[in-house]
Scaffold this motif. Structure first.
Motif, PDB file in Angstrom:
ATOM      1  N   ALA A 297       0.417  -1.403  -0.031  1.00  0.00           N
ATOM      2  CA  ALA A 297      -0.432   0.000  -0.136  1.00  0.00           C
ATOM      3  C   ALA A 297       1.303   1.390   0.157  1.00  0.00           C
ATOM      4  CB  ALA A 297      -1.340  -0.162   0.953  1.00  0.00           C
ATOM      5  N   THR A 298       2.138   1.536   1.081  1.00  0.00           N
ATOM      6  CA  THR A 298       3.254   2.714   1.292  1.00  0.00           C
ATOM      7  C   THR A 298       3.539   2.783  -0.457  1.00  0.00           C
ATOM      8  OG1 THR A 298       3.027   2.165   3.116  1.00  0.00           O
ATOM      9  CG2 THR A 298       4.678   3.479   2.088  1.00  0.00           C
TER      10      THR A 298
ATOM     11  N   MET B  39       0.712   4.320  -2.732  1.00  0.00           N
ATOM     12  CA  MET B  39      -0.094   5.587  -2.300  1.00  0.00           C
ATOM     13  C   MET B  39       1.178   6.341  -2.479  1.00  0.00           C
ATOM     14  SD  MET B  39      -2.940   7.588  -1.226  1.00  0.00           S
ATOM     15  CE  MET B  39      -3.257   6.246  -0.035  1.00  0.00           C
ATOM     16  N   ALA B  40       2.033   6.137  -2.680  1.00  0.00           N
ATOM     17  CA  ALA B  40       3.362   7.348  -2.775  1.00  0.00           C
ATOM     18  C   ALA B  40       3.256   7.269  -4.652  1.00  0.00           C
ATOM     19  CB  ALA B  40       4.545   6.423  -2.457  1.00  0.00           C
TER      20      ALA B  40
ATOM     21  N   LEU C 127      -7.254   2.407  -3.610  1.00  0.00           N
ATOM     22  CA  LEU C 127      -6.534   2.309  -1.967  1.00  0.00           C
ATOM     23  C   LEU C 127      -6.960   3.054  -0.743  1.00  0.00           C
ATOM     24  CD1 LEU C 127      -2.655   2.967  -3.882  1.00  0.00           C
ATOM     25  CD2 LEU C 127      -3.748   0.827  -2.402  1.00  0.00           C
ATOM     26  N   THR C 128      -7.659   4.270  -0.655  1.00  0.00           N
ATOM     27  CA  THR C 128      -8.279   4.347   0.354  1.00  0.00           C
ATOM     28  C   THR C 128      -9.157   3.822   1.097  1.00  0.00           C
ATOM     29  OG1 THR C 128      -8.253   6.472  -0.580  1.00  0.00           O
ATOM     30  CG2 THR C 128      -9.982   6.522   0.824  1.00  0.00           C
TER      31      THR C 128
ATOM     32  N   LEU D 154      -8.178   0.898   2.355  1.00  0.00           N
ATOM     33  CA  LEU D 154      -7.449   0.520   3.403  1.00  0.00           C
ATOM     34  C   LEU D 154      -8.175   0.622   4.810  1.00  0.00           C
ATOM     35  CD1 LEU D 154      -4.485   2.655   2.262  1.00  0.00           C
ATOM     36  CD2 LEU D 154      -4.050   1.087   2.940  1.00  0.00           C
TER      37      LEU D 154
ATOM     38  N   HIS E 170      -0.186   1.123   9.541  1.00  0.00           N
ATOM     39  CA  HIS E 170      -0.055   1.579   8.658  1.00  0.00           C
ATOM     40  C   HIS E 170       1.946   2.421   8.101  1.00  0.00           C
ATOM     41  CE1 HIS E 170      -2.610  -0.659   6.008  1.00  0.00           C
ATOM     42  NE2 HIS E 170      -3.211   0.041   6.858  1.00  0.00           N
TER      43      HIS E 170
ATOM     44  N   LYS F 243       4.506   2.925   8.151  1.00  0.00           N
ATOM     45  CA  LYS F 243       5.007   3.933   6.775  1.00  0.00           C
ATOM     46  C   LYS F 243       4.136   4.682   5.898  1.00  0.00           C
ATOM     47  CE  LYS F 243       8.647   0.303   6.561  1.00  0.00           C
ATOM     48  NZ  LYS F 243       9.272  -1.094   5.826  1.00  0.00           N
ATOM     49  N   LEU F 244       3.321   4.001   6.032  1.00  0.00           N
ATOM     50  CA  LEU F 244       2.483   5.477   4.417  1.00  0.00           C
ATOM     51  C   LEU F 244       1.752   6.426   5.551  1.00  0.00           C
ATOM     52  CD1 LEU F 244       0.432   5.512   2.652  1.00  0.00           C
ATOM     53  CD2 LEU F 244      -1.576   4.563   3.599  1.00  0.00           C
TER      54      LEU F 244
ATOM     55  N   VAL G  60       4.265   9.306   4.322  1.00  0.00           N
ATOM     56  CA  VAL G  60       4.273   9.256   3.084  1.00  0.00           C
ATOM     57  C   VAL G  60       3.631  10.655   2.989  1.00  0.00           C
ATOM     58  CG1 VAL G  60       3.461   9.180   0.242  1.00  0.00           C
ATOM     59  CG2 VAL G  60       4.934   7.345   2.137  1.00  0.00           C
TER      60      VAL G  60
END
Length: 1895
Positions: free
Chosen positions: A1171-1172, A1175-1176, A1200-1201, A1204, A1229, A1231-1232, A1235
């Motif tokens: 996911a991270t 998303m980036a 993705l939203t 998640l 999350h 790391k997300l 971001v």
């Protein structure tokens, strides 16, 4: 089959001996056991065998060993084959032990011989052998003894097997390795004393065990792909540790294992005396830590876990210093194993609790003291993961909280520590979390026993309200119910300990605390809240505290709908607890009202009360049966699917009660209170009710009925057949018929009832097979296959087969699908004799030994013939022989018929099946190439394939060419140019897309079926490798060259099954096929192309999704990882400098594929690992200069939203009512989160060149705004977000400021809201000169409004808490004045003030009012003088001010404010008027009746002027809507309202009627105008306004036509409810007979509207019928007065009979509802058998049922005739009708007799069976014929001499009986019933007068 061989030998040995009968009986039971598939059957036969062995045991003791050996050997053989079932093995072990009494040595010898056959030197153990090893180790003492003596050999065999499995990897989904490791585990567990020397002794060290240990480590380190296998290896290693003679030795070995991951691939490992090479990890995934940790926590001995580790400081031990850090590390890792990680966490706490004493002894202190780091880490770990969405984790977290608090409690007790701050901290944290977070309720339940109920409720005063909110949210309901139960249990315990009170005293204490909550829930208008409270709280409460029943009953004594619903719920709960429930007259009256009310929930609750009982053998009372007979016919056509399902469930309960009570009566085990006469009466009643229900269901299956009635009838018929037949269903665990069912069936059939499988019933179900809906077709087919006799009668089978052949060739998709269902049903209901009679193809007839193969060959031949036609002329094929029907029939017959799958396993048929399937795949490949090539102007399977699908223009040109080609071969038609697609165009498109979709489903299902492990591999593959490769190319061709999403979706479902079957197959060549397709797709995606793929081929992304979805979810997903990583790399590649806008860039394609993968339901949470970076990538793409890139990025972000956060469970104002908190989101999350935070910081960082656009900013804010606030905890991960979000208040973009305000709410924990509000208020400028930025002021006000709005609901901030904020705002009151030049800022400031109404001082409140009054007053003066200044946003400000004035007037009920509002409403300013009117229509007027009355009077006073001015249609619509909104309740109208309209009422009414009659103002304004006219007519027009009433009635009749829009029909129905009842009542007065015809027209209109297809229209019309039954002076004070639609129809007919029976026009008005249908044209159309067109003309009203309505009107018309005196005008009208109708009816009856008596209808008989027009025409004809006969009887001689009739009533009745009998034989009419006809409605509800009946 070794067991069968031994059984034959045993039978032969004992054949002539004395024990022969008992032995043979035992062997018979054992054979039945081995041959059964259902678990219940196996257990039954095994239990019988066990009983026989107890008899045989005594006989065997007298015999010698030689005589006993065969029987023992036979039973052991069966035991060896039962090792897959533990329970069966145990029973067989009991049998063996019983038989071997006195011969234990013989038994041991036989067991040794049996098990020695498994351990031949040098061979690998099969899975079956491994199961035998495990089971004998686990359950057999002799087995353990054998393996103990042969341990070395067993270990060698296990090592060889595991080595072979790891080298060969038989299949990804294989259990071979799992079984090998399980056997190792059981060896270590069962034989620890024997294993220990081999590990821990220098002299006894075993090389074999050393090798086995190395293999186990390899498995744990990932050599085995299966996750469960690896976890079991960890458990086996821990069990091996347990064999250590000293705890320190075991702890040392574990310590070595924990240090192993860092040494992977290097050095050696010393485990006791065993030395193995450290396994090399090819791709470390972190699972090895979980494997070791979970294994230790599962089974490692406590003394090993708690002993002091040598060489480590501070008295370290494994449990605290090694295992817990590993658990913490596991829960932080983002791996696809959250479930097991948190299982390890719960296990660690469990083991900690077990070892507390040992750990106290080791450390000498508390383990979880308040200031210890360990306690902080544990609590932080639990809170951080409490909201993890992974299924099953919440249960582990819940148990972990309980264990933590229990450990804390035990330690406090042990160390006598009275200070227990952890409890208070936990409770405070719970209270600080929003109620929407499910995780808060788990620790709340855990803490109640330790703090006490009162302390919890005192600290959490909002808990009851929060529980109500949770009960209205499905996923929170169980948690809320558990909290309630825990608290009530705790309270009862405390009250009993403290007061020793009685049950009544406990109930009263309960009522003080909980009765308001339960009352509010049960009386709520929200159905979900009612249902959940009744199911989860009410029944439990009555069981826990029975004395609460009286309090609850008294609480719900009202007559409104909600009180009745709650009352029924209480009765139902009481009945489920106590059994029978005696009801008096008043209670029965209330129950009858509930059964007839309009609200479905109330009706279902009352029905549930009738049908339910705690004991299934409790008979139904006479009252219950009577009420059911009245209720069911009235509820067959309900259009709610959930209502139908719940109706079926309730009726099934009643049928089970009838069945079981009748069986008990027949067995003589009826309740003692019933006498012999009463028992016979109960039997008769039960049999009669089931027969009545059967006939009702069958009669309702007529094709002339609507979908709703037919579906309900099928469900009821399914309940009858399931409950009251003796059909055994082996695949069902529950719902099987009782063993004595045959007794009841015999009794019923002796009475002439329960002929379930009669020919009329069969024909009724066959008619359903031709329905246009899948639901009815499939359910009817299932009932035929499951319950009816095994074969159809041959004439029916032949006619049905011919019909199936015809419908398979229909271009209509529904008819072709019906043909496929017919084919499948014929296959399942035919035998070899029937198959010989069918006109199958010559080749197919040769394989009659297999019906499935025969049928498949025939259908394949049909498909090939259709393909040949399509190759020559696709247009003709699409019209007369489309291929999708035959493909669908093949799919159903091959995949959905169990006998066909069995046939495929027959050795003698394998070659035939292989040939057929290969030919089938080849044929569908050719068809695919033909169809897709035709759309690209390419013909034939050999055409070159394009790289991409054709464009719409290319397809249109290709289809046009095909049409011209087809017409050239036929006749030329006139050419025309139309923008619409022609019939021919649609025919070709439908043929192509539907056929392609069916091909995908067929191939996928075949792979799933034929590649499954169930099919024997020894016979060779039914789908060889070349055939599978050909099928793969078909899928690729469809997905890459197809544009139609329906075809792509259907093909994708099949391709997913196809890939899953290949990837899970043991053959590596098959596994490689999807991998190769994936690589080809990735290569095509990244390579250059000359056309657009993604836009033109919706299937391209689906290609990737199908492949990766096929991977086994329990294993690693290498294909998914490879795919996503490649796509991420490709999408991140920089764009070229000169890209072509007409082509898809590889980067854009990659984003689209990623979005498809994220949205794929089959992948679940597997994509969250990536996911991270995704998303980036999406946020980066939002800033791309390429539009296609931005478009793809926003779609990926949206996907993705959703993934998640989960799908939103509720919708409203952009603020979800439940969801994930920001704190938990960032914890899951991290790391997300980094971001997102980085992007926010970049957006808010100061820039030198002025503000810059940040394309990703709004998307991030949207994501954050969907989260919930979290708990207030130090170091919260959400804290860094607060600064950037506050900084966005200064953004120059309005949308960013507004979304940043919403995103701020989840970033602020509830306890910090007040402090932040105060901070924001202080930042507002105190004077005009302090403003630096209007954007900043506006942004801060939006943030304050968002924070205050989120705090106004349950658990909001109090007025006292907000008082400091209010003080700051008071000092900045200038922001409301014109000194603030921006209207939007002033409006935002006022909106903030409106959220703090009770926190301001009186002076400031007056200041607000004066400022608003001055502003609005100056505005009006400016308009008058013409010098008003126009500003941007001024309209918003003025409407906000108007809203504020209205809200304050409603809140304070102040007369001055109310007068001011009314004055403003009368002023000409449109903004102010719109503001007030919109406030009224939005329902924000609160509960202030004074405001409602005053505004309503003002609207009435100004109505005439508004209608005359007509300045704006929208304003007029809103004005009338507000007026109707205020006076919708008749009780709102007052004498003062009438006075306001004095003199203007007539003119207003005339203007409104003129608007309806002559103008075209649009449907919405027309709706309001007609309803407003009805309102005035109801309250103002006197008896003299007959002309206006007639005009109004004519307008209603015009609008009520079915051809008009739904909105206008609704207006007509609502107008009837508003004024119709009054008109009808006035017509009944002697002084106003002139209104009689109008009243009849209104009732006639209501009857028509009660048949409307829109539910809301029917409901409004039923309201009119309800009001007519009400006394004129009675006020409408409750909603229950509005009855259900069919009850309303009954009441209208009763009213016509009772009040209008003497009116001459009544008879004719009812005859209008009986249509005159041309029977001959319908029959001629059937005989012509013309080719069907693609589309069928839609019916104007699909809900209407003319035949059913005609049957309901017949008794009313007959009673009208019979009640009329001789010579009355009614008789004259009847005579006129007879002259016009009678001869035609007689001719139609004679025509029917000719058609169906001479066999002329045989050719089209089956097609007629499903023809709705024919059924309706015949049903109406029978009704008209009965009416003609009755008219002849009533009129006598004056009618018999009529020309053209020529018969009397008796002759006509005989003719009618003959015709009906013929129609019944052909399934075209229901069987005549002498009792209450099922097609007719019964008497009104509530007419039963039984006294004190039990319900």
């Amino acid at each position: 089959m070794g067991a069968e061989r031994e059984a034959r030998a045993c039978a032969a040995f004992y054949g002539t001996r004395g024990l022969a009968p008992a032995v043979l009986s035992c062997l018979r039971c054992l054979r039945h056991f081995a041959g059964s598939t259902a678990k219940r059957c196996k257990e039954k036969h095994l239990e019988e065998a066990l009983q026989l062995t107890r008899v045989l045991s005594e006989g065997l003791q007298a015999l010698g060993e030689a005589e006993a050996r065969p029987l023992l050997r036979c039973v052991l053989a069966f035991q060896m084959e039962a090792t897959s079932s533990c329970s069966s093995f145990q029973k067989l072990e009991q049998m063996v032990t019983q038989l071997a009494v006195g011969k234990e040595a013989l038994l041991a010898q036989e067991v040794d011989t049996l098990l020695a056959g498994l351990a031949l030197q040098g061979e690998v153990l099969s899975p079956e052998d491994l199961q035998s090893v495990s089971m004998f180790l686990e359950e057999s003492s002799l087995g353990r003894q054998h393996w103990r003596q042969n341990l070395a050999l067993l270990l060698q065999r296990l090592a060889s097997t595991l080595h072979w499995v790891l080298q060969g990897q038989p299949t990804p989904g294989s259990t071979w390795g799992y079984l090998a490791i399980k056997a190792c585990l059981q060896v270590f567990q069962v034989l620890p004393e024997d294993v220990a020397p081999l590990v821990w002794s220098t002299s006894g060290k075993s090389e074999t065990l050393q090798s086995l240990l190395g293999l186990l480590l390899e498995v744990a380190w990932g050599k085995a792909l299966n996750k469960d296998t690896r976890l079991l290896a960890g458990t086996a290693l821990s069990m091996l540790v347990n064999t250590a003679p000293q705890p320190q030795d075991g702890a040392s070995a574990v310590l070595t294992l924990f240090q192993l991951p860092s040494q992977a691939g290097t050095g050696e490992l010393k485990f006791g005396e065993l030395v193995v090479v450290v396994p090399r990890v090819l791709e470390p995934d972190g699972l090895e830590k979980l494997v070791l940790t979970r294994g230790l926590l599962t089974c490692c001995k406590m003394d090993i876990l708690s002993c002091q580790l040598e060489g480590l400081p501070n008295k370290a031990c494994l449990l605290l210093d090694m295992v817990f850090p590993a658990v913490c590390a596991l829960t932080r890792e983002q791996k696809d194993c959250h479930y097991y990680c948190f299982q390890a966490c719960a296990l660690w706490l469990q083991r900690l609790q077990e070892g507390l004493a040992a750990l106290w002894h080791l450390t000498g202190t508390r383990i979880l003291a308040q200031d210890t780091e360990l306690l902080q880490e544990v609590t932080q770990l639990l809170w951080n993961n409490a909201e993890t969405p992974v299924e099953g984790v919440s249960e582990f977290i819940h148990s972990s909280f309980r264990l933590l608090l229990e450990i804390y409690h035990l330690e406090c007790q042990h160390f006598q520590d009275q200070e227990r701050p952890l409890y208070q901290q936990t409770l405070q944290r719970v209270v600080s979390m929003p109620w929407q977070i499910k995780a808060r309720y788990m620790p709340l339940c855990a803490i109640v026993p330790y703090m006490g109920s009162q302390q919890v409720l005192d600290a959490y005063p909002d808990l009851p309200q929060h529980l109500l909110s949770c009960l209205s949210t499905n996923h929170l309901c169980p948690a809320a119910a558990e909290v309630y139960k825990v608290l009530v249990r705790q309270q009862c315990s405390e009250w009993q300990d403290g007061q020793r009170g009685t049950e009544v005293a406990l109930a009263e204490q309960w009522a003080l605390c909980w009765l308001p909550l339960l009352s509010q829930a049960l009386c709520s208008p929200l159905p979900i809240l009612q249902t959940n409270a009744a199911n989860h709280l009410l029944t439990w409460t009555l069981r826990q505290l029975p004395a609460t029943q009286a309090l609850l009953a008294a609480q719900f004594g009202g007559q409104d709908t909600m009180s009745l619903r709650a009352w029924v719920s209480v009765l139902k709960a009481q009945k489920s607890v106590a059994g029978a429930l005696p009801l008096g007259d008043e209670a029965l009256e209330r129950l009858s009202r509930c059964l007839g009310t309009r609200e479905e929930g109330v009706r279902l609750a009352a029905l549930g009360l009738l049908c339910c009982s705690p004991n299934t053998n409790q008979p139904l009372s006479g009252t219950e049966v009577q009420l059911l007979r009245e209720f069911l016919p009235l509820n067959l056509n309900c259009d709610s699917s959930s209502f139908r399902q719940l109706l079926q469930a309730a009726v099934r309960k009643a049928l089970v009660r009838l069945r079981d009570s009748s069986l008990a009566q027949l067995r003589g085990k009826a309740p003692r209170r019933s006498g012999p006469g009463e028992g016979a009466e109960q039997l008769t009643q039960a049999v009669g009710f089931v027969e009545w229900l059967l006939q009702l269901s069958i009669a309702s299956l007529s094709p002339g009925s609507n979908y709703q009635r037919r579906k309900t009838a099928l469900l009821l018929l399914a309940a009858v057949l399931e409950t009251c037949t003796d059909t055994w269903s082996p695949d069902r665990k529950k719902g099987q018929p009782p063993r004595t069912m045959a007794t009841l069936l015999s009794y019923a059939r002796q009475s002439g009832c329960w002929d379930f499988f009669s020919q009329p019933n069969l024909l009724a179900l066959l008619s359903c097979l031709q329905d246009s809906t899948n639901e009815i077709r499939d359910l009817a087919s299932e009932l035929l296959v499951r319950y009816f006799p095994a074969t159809f009668p041959e004439p029916i089978a032949l006619a049905l087969f011919q019909l199936a052949q015809d419908t398979l060739g229909s271009p209509r998709v529904q008819e072709a699908e019906a043909g496929a269902v017919l084919m499948k049903t014929i296959l399942q209901k035919s035998d070899s004799g029937t198959m010989k009679s069918l006109s199958l193809e010559a080749q197919a007839a040769l394989t009659l030994s297999s019906r499935g193969l025969c049928f498949a060959q025939h259908l394949l031949h049909v498909l090939q013939a259709q393909y040949k036609v399509a190759c020559k002329d696709l247009l003709r094929a699409a019209a007369t022989a489309p291929m999708h029907g035959a493909i669908a029939a093949l799919r159903r017959c091959l995949l959905q018929v169990p006998e066909v799958a069995i046939s495929m396993q027959a050795a003698e048929l394998v070659q035939s099946w292989q040939e057929l399937l290969t030919c089938l795949v080849t044929t569908v490949k050719d068809i695919t190439s033909l169809l897709l090539g035709a759309l690209q102007s390419q013909q034939g399977p050999g055409a070159d394939e394009q790289a991409a699908a054709p464009s719409f223009a290319e397809m249109g040109n290709a289809i046009g060419s095909l049409i011209m080609l087809g017409k050239a071969q036929g006749q030329e038609e006139e050419e025309g140019d139309s923008v619409l697609l022609s019939e021919e165009h649609n025919l070709i498109l439908t043929c192509c897309w539907v056929s392609v979709k069916e091909i995908g489903l067929l191939l996928g299902g075949l792979a799933e079926l034929l590649l499954s492990p169930a099919l024997c591999a020894e016979l060779g593959p039914l789908l060889p490798l070349p055939t599978l490769q050909m099928a793969t190319r078909v899928f690729q061709e469809i997905l890459l060259r197809c544009r139609h999403w329906g075809a792509v979706e259907g093909c994708s479902m099949g391709f997913t099954k196809f890939c899953a079957a290949l990837l899970n197959h043991p053959d590596p060549e098959l596994q490689a096929i999807p991998r190769a397709v994936l690589e080809q797709g990735l290569e095509a995606l990244s390579g250059p192309r000359s056309s657009s793929i993604t836009r033109r081929a919706a299937g391209f992304p689906m290609l990737f999704l199908c492949i990766v979805s096929g991977e086994a979810p329990a294993q690693a997903r290498p294909l998914l990882t490879r795919c996503i990583q490649t796509l991420l790399t490709l999408a991140a590649t920089a764009l070229p400098q000169d890209w072509d806008q007409t082509l898809d860039l590889p980067q854009v394609c990659a984003l689209h594929v990623l979005q498809t993968l994220v949205r794929g339901a089959g992948l679940g949470g597997a994509v969250l690992c990536h996911a991270t970076p995704m998303m980036a990538l999406a946020l980066q793409g939002l800033g791309s200069p390429c539009w296609a890139m931005r478009n793809a990025a926003i779609q990926l972000f949206s996907a993705l939203t959703s993934r998640l956060l989960g799908q939103p469970r509720s919708h409203g104002d952009g603020c979800p009512s439940e969801g994930l908190s920001l704190h938990a989101f960032l914890g899951q999350h991290p790391k997300l989160g980094a971001v997102l935070l980085g992007e926010l910081k970049v957006a808010t960082a100061p820039t030198s060149g002025g503000p810059r656009l940040h394309p990703a900013l709004h998307a991030i804010l949207t994501l954050l705004a969907q989260l919930q606030p979290g708990a207030d905890s130090p170091g919260s991960p959400s804290a860094p977000f607060l600064g950037p979000l506050l900084g966005l208040a200064e953004s120059p973009i309005y949308a960013v400021r507004a979304m940043a305000a919403k995103a701020l709410v989840p970033a602020v924990p509830p306890p910090q809201r007040c402090r932040l509000l105060l901070q924001l208020a202080r930042q507002l400028p105190a004077a005009p000169g302090e403003i630096r930025s209007h954007n900043a002021v506006h942004g801060h006000l939006l943030q304050m409004r968002a924070l205050l709005g989120s705090a106004t609901g349950a658990g909001g901030l109090s007025a006292e808490a907000l008082h400091p904020v209010a003080l700051q705002l008071e000092t900045r009151g200038w922001l409301l004045t014109p000194a603030q030049r921006c209207p939007l800022v002033r409006a935002a400031f006022l909106q903030v003030l409106a959220l703090l109404p009770t926190s301001f001082s009186p002076g400031f409140a007056q200041y607000i009012h004066d400022t608003i009054s001055t502003e609005l007053g100056s505005l009006l003066q400016g308009e008058t003088s013409g010098c008003a200044e126009l500003q941007v946003g001024s309209a918003v400000l003025h409407q906000t001010m108007a809203h504020f004035m209205c809200s304050e007037a409603a809140r304070l009920a102040d007369r001055e404010l109310i007068a001011a509002v009314c004055s403003l409403l009368q002023q000409p300013n449109p903004d102010i008027q719109l503001g007030i009117l919109s406030w009224v229509t939005d329902g924000e007027r609160g509960t202030c009746k004074e405001v409602e009355n005053a505004v309503g009077l003002t609207l009435l006073e100004s109505l005439q002027s508004v209608l005359q001015e007509r300045r704006d249609k929208e304003f007029l619509r809103l004005y009338l809507e507000a007026l109707l909104h205020l006076y919708r309740d008749p009780s709102s109208w007052s004498q003062e309202a009438s006075n306001k309209l004095q003199g203007s009422s007539r003119s207003c009414l005339e203007m409104l009627l003129h608007m309806v009659e002559a103008e075209c103002p649009g449907p919405e304004l027309l709706f309001q105008a007609l309803c407003a006219a009805s309102l005035l007519l109801a309250h103002q027009c006197g008896d003299e306004a007959v002309a206006l009433v007639e005009r109004w009635c004519a307008a209603l009749e015009e609008c009520s036509q079915s051809s008009w829009s739904e909105l206008l029909r609704l207006a007509a129905a609502r107008s009837l409810q508003l004024a119709g009842a009054g008109v009808v009542r006035r017509s009944l007065r002697a002084a106003r007979p002139s209104l009689g015809p109008v009243a009849l027209r209104l009732i006639n209109m209501a009857i028509r509207l009660l048949q409307d297809e829109e539910r809301e229209v029917r409901h409004e019309a039923s309201g009119f019928a309800s009001l007519l039954r009400q006394s004129p002076g009675e006020l409408l004070q409750d909603g229950c007065i509005f009855v259900q639609d069919n009850v309303g129809l009954q009441r209208l007919l009763e009213l016509l009979l009772g009040e209008f029976g003497g009116h001459p026009e009544t008879f004719n008005s009812l005859l209008q509802h009986i249509p005159v249908l041309d029977l001959r044209s319908v029959v001629e159309e059937l005989e012509a058998n013309k080719a069907a067109s693609l589309y069928k003309e839609d019916e104007p009203n699909v809900f209407a049922e003319p035949a059913v309505l005609a049957q309901q009107l017949l008794p009313v018309l007959v009673q009208l005739l019979e009640k009329a005196p001789t010579g009355s005008p009614l008789h004259a009208l009847a005579l006129q009708w007879l002259e016009a109708t009678g001869p035609g009816v007689l001719r139609d009856l004679q025509y029917c007799k000719r058609c169906w008596s001479q066999g002329a209808a045989v050719r089209w008989g089956m097609k007629a069976l499903g023809c709705a027009k024919l059924h309706t025409a015949l049903a109406v004809l029978l009704v008209r014929a009965r009416l003609v006969a009755r008219v002849l009887r009533v009129l006598g001689e004056s009618a018999t001499t009529m020309p053209g009739l020529g018969c009397g009533s008796q002759e006509l009745e005989q003719e009618l009986e003959l015709v009906q009998g013929l129609l019944v034989q052909h399934g075209l009419a229901p069987v005549p019933n002498q009792d209450n006809a099922p097609g007719e409605l019964g008497p009104l509800l509530g007419t039963d007068s039984s006294k004190h009946a039990a319900v």
